[in-house]
Design a protein around this motif. Structure first.
Motif, PDB file in Angstrom:
ATOM      1  N   MET A  30       0.855  -1.173   0.000  1.00 19.44           N
ATOM      2  CA  MET A  30       0.000   0.000   0.000  1.00 19.44           C
ATOM      3  C   MET A  30       0.902   1.237   0.000  1.00 19.44           C
ATOM      4  N   ASN A  31       0.677   2.129  -0.972  1.00 16.72           N
ATOM      5  CA  ASN A  31       1.486   3.352  -1.029  1.00 16.72           C
ATOM      6  C   ASN A  31       0.829   4.471  -0.208  1.00 16.72           C
ATOM      7  N   ARG A  32       1.520   5.603  -0.123  1.00 15.98           N
ATOM      8  CA  ARG A  32       1.038   6.695   0.723  1.00 15.98           C
ATOM      9  C   ARG A  32      -0.339   7.205   0.280  1.00 15.98           C
ATOM     10  N   ALA A  33      -0.546   7.335  -1.021  1.00 20.05           N
ATOM     11  CA  ALA A  33      -1.846   7.813  -1.528  1.00 20.05           C
ATOM     12  C   ALA A  33      -2.968   6.866  -1.118  1.00 20.05           C
ATOM     13  N   ILE A  38      -3.652   7.316   2.628  1.00 15.54           N
ATOM     14  CA  ILE A  38      -4.420   8.539   2.881  1.00 15.54           C
ATOM     15  C   ILE A  38      -5.891   8.338   2.520  1.00 15.54           C
ATOM     16  N   THR A  39      -6.155   7.791   1.345  1.00 20.60           N
ATOM     17  CA  THR A  39      -7.537   7.558   0.908  1.00 20.60           C
ATOM     18  C   THR A  39      -8.271   6.615   1.851  1.00 20.60           C
ATOM     19  N   THR A  40      -7.632   5.514   2.192  1.00 24.40           N
ATOM     20  CA  THR A  40      -8.238   4.529   3.091  1.00 24.40           C
ATOM     21  C   THR A  40      -8.482   5.129   4.471  1.00 24.40           C
ATOM     22  N   THR A  41      -7.489   5.851   4.974  1.00 22.42           N
ATOM     23  CA  THR A  41      -7.583   6.456   6.306  1.00 22.42           C
ATOM     24  C   THR A  41      -8.721   7.465   6.367  1.00 22.42           C
ATOM     25  N   LYS A  42      -8.806   8.330   5.380  1.00 19.27           N
ATOM     26  CA  LYS A  42      -9.887   9.317   5.357  1.00 19.27           C
ATOM     27  C   LYS A  42     -11.249   8.643   5.392  1.00 19.27           C
ATOM     28  N   ARG A  43     -11.390   7.579   4.611  1.00 19.09           N
ATOM     29  CA  ARG A  43     -12.669   6.877   4.527  1.00 19.09           C
ATOM     30  C   ARG A  43     -13.057   6.284   5.874  1.00 19.09           C
ATOM     31  N   GLU A  46       3.041   4.264   6.914  1.00 16.71           N
ATOM     32  CA  GLU A  46       3.983   3.839   5.876  1.00 16.71           C
ATOM     33  C   GLU A  46       5.078   2.953   6.457  1.00 16.71           C
ATOM     34  N   GLN A  47       5.619   3.364   7.591  1.00 19.45           N
ATOM     35  CA  GLN A  47       6.688   2.586   8.244  1.00 19.45           C
ATOM     36  C   GLN A  47       6.176   1.216   8.673  1.00 19.45           C
ATOM     37  N   LYS A  48       5.024   1.174   9.332  1.00 19.95           N
ATOM     38  CA  LYS A  48       4.482  -0.089   9.853  1.00 19.95           C
ATOM     39  C   LYS A  48       4.104  -1.038   8.714  1.00 19.95           C
ATOM     40  N   ILE A  49       3.521  -0.512   7.657  1.00 15.57           N
ATOM     41  CA  ILE A  49       3.103  -1.357   6.536  1.00 15.57           C
ATOM     42  C   ILE A  49       4.321  -1.885   5.777  1.00 15.57           C
ATOM     43  N   ALA A  50       5.361  -1.076   5.674  1.00 12.87           N
ATOM     44  CA  ALA A  50       6.582  -1.502   4.978  1.00 12.87           C
ATOM     45  C   ALA A  50       7.267  -2.649   5.716  1.00 12.87           C
ATOM     46  N   VAL A  51       7.178  -2.654   7.042  1.00 10.15           N
ATOM     47  CA  VAL A  51       7.814  -3.680   7.850  1.00 10.15           C
ATOM     48  C   VAL A  51       7.014  -4.989   7.824  1.00 10.15           C
ATOM     49  N   ALA A  52       5.696  -4.860   7.713  1.00 14.11           N
ATOM     50  CA  ALA A  52       4.815  -6.055   7.769  1.00 14.11           C
ATOM     51  C   ALA A  52       4.999  -6.971   6.581  1.00 14.11           C
TER      52      ALA A  52
END
Length: 82
Positions: free
Chosen positions: A1-4, A7-12, A76-82
């Motif tokens: 999952m990229n930053r965009a 952001i979209t998912t989080t806002k929703r 971003e950091q947490k998802i990159a590590v997972a």
């Protein structure tokens, strides 16, 4: 999952869970005050983050979060590590 996508998912999910207009969820806005969080809301916040983004933030993680941008950086950091 990229930053965009983060952001979209989080806002929703934040706008749905905390009944806040997505237009108020701006990178520079204060996460705590925008969502009007109290101590019980943090439990809900952890649950929706885990359900939607796949990681479980800790209390130490929240200490470093002031703005939504701070949250996106953490995600971003947490998802990159997972």
């Amino acid at each position: 999952m990229n930053r965009a996508e983060i952001i979209t998912t989080t806002k929703r999910f934040l706008s749905e869970e905390f009944e806040v207009d997505e237009s108020l969820i701006l990178p520079e806005n204060n996460l705590h005050s925008t969502l009007d969080l109290d101590s019980l809301d943090y439990v809900d916040l952890v649950v929706v983050i885990e359900e939607n983004l796949g990681f479980k933030p800790t209390s130490d993680d929240f200490k470093a979060i002031v703005t939504f941008n701070d949250f996106y950086d953490l995600a971003e950091q947490k998802i990159a590590v997972a």
